[in-house]
Design a protein around this motif. Structure first.
Motif, PDB file in Angstrom:
ATOM      1  N   LEU A  43      -7.992  38.465  -6.352  1.00  0.00           N
ATOM      2  CA  LEU A  43      -7.535  39.760  -5.853  1.00  0.00           C
ATOM      3  C   LEU A  43      -6.117  39.655  -5.308  1.00  0.00           C
ATOM      4  O   LEU A  43      -5.818  38.783  -4.501  1.00  0.00           O
ATOM      5  CB  LEU A  43      -8.484  40.238  -4.754  1.00  0.00           C
ATOM      6  N   LYS A  44      -5.258  40.570  -5.759  1.00  0.00           N
ATOM      7  CA  LYS A  44      -3.874  40.594  -5.291  1.00  0.00           C
ATOM      8  C   LYS A  44      -3.572  41.808  -4.410  1.00  0.00           C
ATOM      9  O   LYS A  44      -2.774  41.724  -3.489  1.00  0.00           O
ATOM     10  CB  LYS A  44      -2.915  40.581  -6.488  1.00  0.00           C
ATOM     11  N   SER A  45      -4.192  42.951  -4.713  1.00  0.00           N
ATOM     12  CA  SER A  45      -3.857  44.185  -4.002  1.00  0.00           C
ATOM     13  C   SER A  45      -5.090  45.071  -3.913  1.00  0.00           C
ATOM     14  O   SER A  45      -5.827  45.229  -4.889  1.00  0.00           O
ATOM     15  CB  SER A  45      -2.738  44.910  -4.752  1.00  0.00           C
ATOM     16  N   VAL A  46      -5.312  45.673  -2.731  1.00  0.00           N
ATOM     17  CA  VAL A  46      -6.529  46.449  -2.506  1.00  0.00           C
ATOM     18  C   VAL A  46      -6.267  47.548  -1.470  1.00  0.00           C
ATOM     19  O   VAL A  46      -5.413  47.390  -0.594  1.00  0.00           O
ATOM     20  CB  VAL A  46      -7.669  45.511  -2.022  1.00  0.00           C
ATOM     21  N   ILE A  47      -6.988  48.644  -1.597  1.00  0.00           N
ATOM     22  CA  ILE A  47      -7.034  49.664  -0.542  1.00  0.00           C
ATOM     23  C   ILE A  47      -8.320  49.435   0.243  1.00  0.00           C
ATOM     24  O   ILE A  47      -9.411  49.430  -0.333  1.00  0.00           O
ATOM     25  CB  ILE A  47      -7.014  51.090  -1.127  1.00  0.00           C
ATOM     26  N   LEU A  48      -8.173  49.214   1.545  1.00  0.00           N
ATOM     27  CA  LEU A  48      -9.324  49.039   2.440  1.00  0.00           C
ATOM     28  C   LEU A  48      -9.448  50.282   3.308  1.00  0.00           C
ATOM     29  O   LEU A  48      -8.463  50.743   3.889  1.00  0.00           O
ATOM     30  CB  LEU A  48      -9.118  47.794   3.314  1.00  0.00           C
ATOM     31  N   GLY A  49     -10.640  50.827   3.399  1.00  0.00           N
ATOM     32  CA  GLY A  49     -10.864  52.039   4.182  1.00  0.00           C
ATOM     33  C   GLY A  49     -10.520  51.871   5.653  1.00  0.00           C
ATOM     34  O   GLY A  49     -10.236  50.764   6.132  1.00  0.00           O
ATOM     35  N   VAL A  50     -10.538  52.969   6.372  1.00  0.00           N
ATOM     36  CA  VAL A  50     -10.302  52.956   7.818  1.00  0.00           C
ATOM     37  C   VAL A  50     -11.463  53.659   8.517  1.00  0.00           C
ATOM     38  O   VAL A  50     -12.064  54.582   7.969  1.00  0.00           O
ATOM     39  CB  VAL A  50      -8.970  53.641   8.197  1.00  0.00           C
ATOM     40  N   ALA A  51     -11.761  53.211   9.735  1.00  0.00           N
ATOM     41  CA  ALA A  51     -12.861  53.797  10.496  1.00  0.00           C
ATOM     42  C   ALA A  51     -12.369  54.611  11.692  1.00  0.00           C
ATOM     43  O   ALA A  51     -13.166  55.242  12.388  1.00  0.00           O
ATOM     44  CB  ALA A  51     -13.816  52.704  10.979  1.00  0.00           C
ATOM     45  N   ASN A  52     -11.058  54.619  11.904  1.00  0.00           N
ATOM     46  CA  ASN A  52     -10.491  55.353  13.040  1.00  0.00           C
ATOM     47  C   ASN A  52     -10.661  56.862  12.860  1.00  0.00           C
ATOM     48  O   ASN A  52     -10.506  57.394  11.761  1.00  0.00           O
ATOM     49  CB  ASN A  52      -9.009  55.048  13.178  1.00  0.00           C
ATOM     50  N   SER A  53     -10.965  57.556  13.945  1.00  0.00           N
ATOM     51  CA  SER A  53     -11.080  59.014  13.944  1.00  0.00           C
ATOM     52  C   SER A  53     -11.991  59.500  12.825  1.00  0.00           C
ATOM     53  O   SER A  53     -11.641  60.405  12.060  1.00  0.00           O
ATOM     54  CB  SER A  53      -9.695  59.667  13.809  1.00  0.00           C
TER      55      SER A  53
ATOM     56  N   PHE B 100      -8.541  41.288   8.271  1.00  0.00           N
ATOM     57  CA  PHE B 100      -8.050  39.970   8.693  1.00  0.00           C
ATOM     58  C   PHE B 100      -8.322  38.918   7.618  1.00  0.00           C
ATOM     59  O   PHE B 100      -7.435  38.113   7.276  1.00  0.00           O
ATOM     60  CB  PHE B 100      -8.711  39.564  10.012  1.00  0.00           C
ATOM     61  N   ILE B 101      -9.528  38.921   7.064  1.00  0.00           N
ATOM     62  CA  ILE B 101      -9.891  37.925   6.043  1.00  0.00           C
ATOM     63  C   ILE B 101      -9.073  38.137   4.767  1.00  0.00           C
ATOM     64  O   ILE B 101      -8.579  37.184   4.165  1.00  0.00           O
ATOM     65  CB  ILE B 101     -11.404  37.988   5.743  1.00  0.00           C
ATOM     66  N   LEU B 102      -8.917  39.385   4.350  1.00  0.00           N
ATOM     67  CA  LEU B 102      -8.138  39.669   3.142  1.00  0.00           C
ATOM     68  C   LEU B 102      -6.704  39.162   3.295  1.00  0.00           C
ATOM     69  O   LEU B 102      -6.157  38.512   2.392  1.00  0.00           O
ATOM     70  CB  LEU B 102      -8.148  41.169   2.857  1.00  0.00           C
ATOM     71  N   LYS B 103      -6.106  39.443   4.439  1.00  0.00           N
ATOM     72  CA  LYS B 103      -4.717  39.003   4.657  1.00  0.00           C
ATOM     73  C   LYS B 103      -4.630  37.486   4.754  1.00  0.00           C
ATOM     74  O   LYS B 103      -3.646  36.880   4.313  1.00  0.00           O
ATOM     75  CB  LYS B 103      -4.167  39.677   5.915  1.00  0.00           C
ATOM     76  N   LYS B 104      -5.661  36.855   5.307  1.00  0.00           N
ATOM     77  CA  LYS B 104      -5.699  35.392   5.380  1.00  0.00           C
ATOM     78  C   LYS B 104      -5.639  34.774   3.987  1.00  0.00           C
ATOM     79  O   LYS B 104      -5.073  33.686   3.798  1.00  0.00           O
ATOM     80  CB  LYS B 104      -6.968  34.944   6.107  1.00  0.00           C
ATOM     81  N   HIS B 105      -6.216  35.494   3.020  1.00  0.00           N
ATOM     82  CA  HIS B 105      -6.218  35.015   1.631  1.00  0.00           C
ATOM     83  C   HIS B 105      -5.067  35.619   0.823  1.00  0.00           C
ATOM     84  O   HIS B 105      -5.127  35.668  -0.411  1.00  0.00           O
ATOM     85  CB  HIS B 105      -7.569  35.315   0.985  1.00  0.00           C
ATOM     86  N   ASN B 106      -4.037  36.072   1.519  1.00  0.00           N
ATOM     87  CA  ASN B 106      -2.794  36.552   0.886  1.00  0.00           C
ATOM     88  C   ASN B 106      -3.003  37.738  -0.043  1.00  0.00           C
ATOM     89  O   ASN B 106      -2.345  37.857  -1.083  1.00  0.00           O
ATOM     90  CB  ASN B 106      -2.104  35.400   0.135  1.00  0.00           C
ATOM     91  N   VAL B 107      -3.904  38.628   0.336  1.00  0.00           N
ATOM     92  CA  VAL B 107      -4.127  39.867  -0.404  1.00  0.00           C
ATOM     93  C   VAL B 107      -3.276  40.963   0.232  1.00  0.00           C
ATOM     94  O   VAL B 107      -3.240  41.106   1.465  1.00  0.00           O
ATOM     95  CB  VAL B 107      -5.621  40.274  -0.371  1.00  0.00           C
ATOM     96  N   GLU B 108      -2.591  41.743  -0.603  1.00  0.00           N
ATOM     97  CA  GLU B 108      -1.844  42.904  -0.123  1.00  0.00           C
ATOM     98  C   GLU B 108      -2.850  44.006   0.200  1.00  0.00           C
ATOM     99  O   GLU B 108      -3.616  44.432  -0.670  1.00  0.00           O
ATOM    100  CB  GLU B 108      -0.872  43.382  -1.199  1.00  0.00           C
ATOM    101  N   VAL B 109      -2.841  44.452   1.451  1.00  0.00           N
ATOM    102  CA  VAL B 109      -3.846  45.413   1.917  1.00  0.00           C
ATOM    103  C   VAL B 109      -3.185  46.740   2.278  1.00  0.00           C
ATOM    104  O   VAL B 109      -2.343  46.804   3.181  1.00  0.00           O
ATOM    105  CB  VAL B 109      -4.624  44.869   3.136  1.00  0.00           C
ATOM    106  N   PHE B 110      -3.580  47.805   1.566  1.00  0.00           N
ATOM    107  CA  PHE B 110      -3.162  49.157   1.907  1.00  0.00           C
ATOM    108  C   PHE B 110      -4.286  49.841   2.678  1.00  0.00           C
ATOM    109  O   PHE B 110      -5.474  49.597   2.417  1.00  0.00           O
ATOM    110  CB  PHE B 110      -2.863  49.971   0.641  1.00  0.00           C
ATOM    111  N   ARG B 111      -3.917  50.724   3.604  1.00  0.00           N
ATOM    112  CA  ARG B 111      -4.903  51.481   4.365  1.00  0.00           C
ATOM    113  C   ARG B 111      -4.617  52.970   4.190  1.00  0.00           C
ATOM    114  O   ARG B 111      -3.446  53.397   4.215  1.00  0.00           O
ATOM    115  CB  ARG B 111      -4.845  51.135   5.861  1.00  0.00           C
ATOM    116  N   PRO B 112      -5.627  53.798   4.017  1.00  0.00           N
ATOM    117  CA  PRO B 112      -5.398  55.247   3.919  1.00  0.00           C
ATOM    118  C   PRO B 112      -4.740  55.799   5.182  1.00  0.00           C
ATOM    119  O   PRO B 112      -4.951  55.277   6.278  1.00  0.00           O
ATOM    120  CB  PRO B 112      -6.815  55.816   3.761  1.00  0.00           C
ATOM    121  N   GLN B 113      -3.937  56.838   5.017  1.00  0.00           N
ATOM    122  CA  GLN B 113      -3.430  57.542   6.182  1.00  0.00           C
ATOM    123  C   GLN B 113      -4.623  58.171   6.904  1.00  0.00           C
ATOM    124  O   GLN B 113      -5.515  58.748   6.272  1.00  0.00           O
ATOM    125  CB  GLN B 113      -2.434  58.608   5.744  1.00  0.00           C
TER     126      GLN B 113
END
Length: 303
Positions: free
Chosen positions: A12-22, A61-74
């Motif tokens: 995995l190189k790039s992923v959108i990870l959901g958000v739980a805020n609000s 945290f784990i995704l970034k530890k494995h050098n994955v580019e992580v996008f988060r929804p607005q």
């Protein structure tokens, strides 16, 4: 960005990870989309936002530890945006917009800043009559596995998310692939008898392994086809309780690394025995909404 996904397990190189805020808090009973959420609303055990934020940030945290580019929804105030898998998926170099429940359309707008970097000729919008969510779609080399529900009572199930029209449309869009569909067991009331998506009862892992729950499939021959594809010794069979706990909804960073729930002791031991590194998080609160790690992620690029 040039999206590229040909399977579930490549690096995995790039992923959108959901958000739980609000996330809007506990929904009214009539607004719940699945029997597991309904159960927890009735029992007064629906998850709290602060706990879900903590759980999903551990995944980041784990995704970034494995050098994955992580996008988060607005973040949309008062809106549940945890399960990014539902809103789209990539097959080969095409991003396909899911036709999801109308109440969830804002989730797509929250990732426009990512989608705008993808060329228009690499984005596909399906016809309106095609219902589909990303949890039902699994690219697998020359195959596209798709969970569906073929019953004439499709419209009576809030848990039926991908219809046969969408399956047929995917085959037209990707004629070089074999689209293999699986008729899934649905229930509006019993979470232990409901495969909300294909990834709730099946998932490829590693080089040639799979997790599967037999009774998530309405057609035994379709279950047998999958077992034969991998080989019985390569398949980890889960029972109804383990399906309910979401054992098949872990997430692959590569063929050799997965993120799993620390609660899945039997599964994690099996994965380790197969030479797969298991990164663990506690996802028990998010799981109460009938989704887990695969549901929270929308892969964009795998090597």
């Amino acid at each position: 960005m040039k999206p590229q996904i040909i399977n579930e397990t490549s690096r995995l190189k790039s992923v959108i990870l959901g958000v739980a805020n609000s996330n809007g808090g506990e929904p009214d009973l009539e607004d719940a989309y699945d029997p597991k959420s309904i159960k927890h609303i009735k029992e007064g055990t629906y998850p709290e936002e602060k706990d879900m934020v903590e759980e999903i940030e551990a995944v980041a945290f784990i995704l970034k530890k494995h050098n994955v580019e992580v996008f988060r929804p607005q973040v949309i105030k008062g809106y549940n945006q945890i399960f990014s898998r539902d809103i789209g998926f990539v097959i080969d170099n095409k991003f396909v917009f899911a036709n999801i429940l109308p109440d969830r359309e804002k989730e797509i707008e929250a990732i426009d800043f990512v989608l705008d970097t993808i060329d228009d000729d690499q984005k596909i919008k399906l016809p309106e009559q095609c219902h589909i969510e990303g949890g039902d779609v699994m690219p697998h080399g020359d195959y596209i596995f798709v969970g569906t529900y073929r019953g004439e009572d499709y419209s009576s199930f809030i848990t039926a998310r991908t219809n046969v029209e969408a399956v047929d449309e995917l085959q037209k869009l990707f004629p070089q692939k074999t689209v293999k569909s699986f008729n899934l067991r649905k229930s509006n009331t019993d979470p232990k008898s409901n495969a909300l998506h294909l990834d709730c009862c099946f998932q490829p892992i590693g080089d040639n392994f799979a997790i599967i729950h037999k009774h998530g499939f309405l057609e035994e021959e379709e279950y047998n086809w999958l077992v034969n594809l991998y080989g019985k010794d390569q398949v980890f069979e889960i029972d109804a309780q383990e399906m309910y706990d979401m054992n098949s909804n872990i997430f692959s960073i590569s063929e050799k690394v997965v993120i799993s729930d620390v609660y899945f002791k039997r599964l994690n031991a099996w994965l380790t025995s197969k030479g797969i590194q298991v990164e663990t998080v506690d996802y028990r609160e998010i799981a109460k909404q009938e989704g887990l790690l695969r549901c929270s992620t929308l892969p964009l690029i795998r090597e």
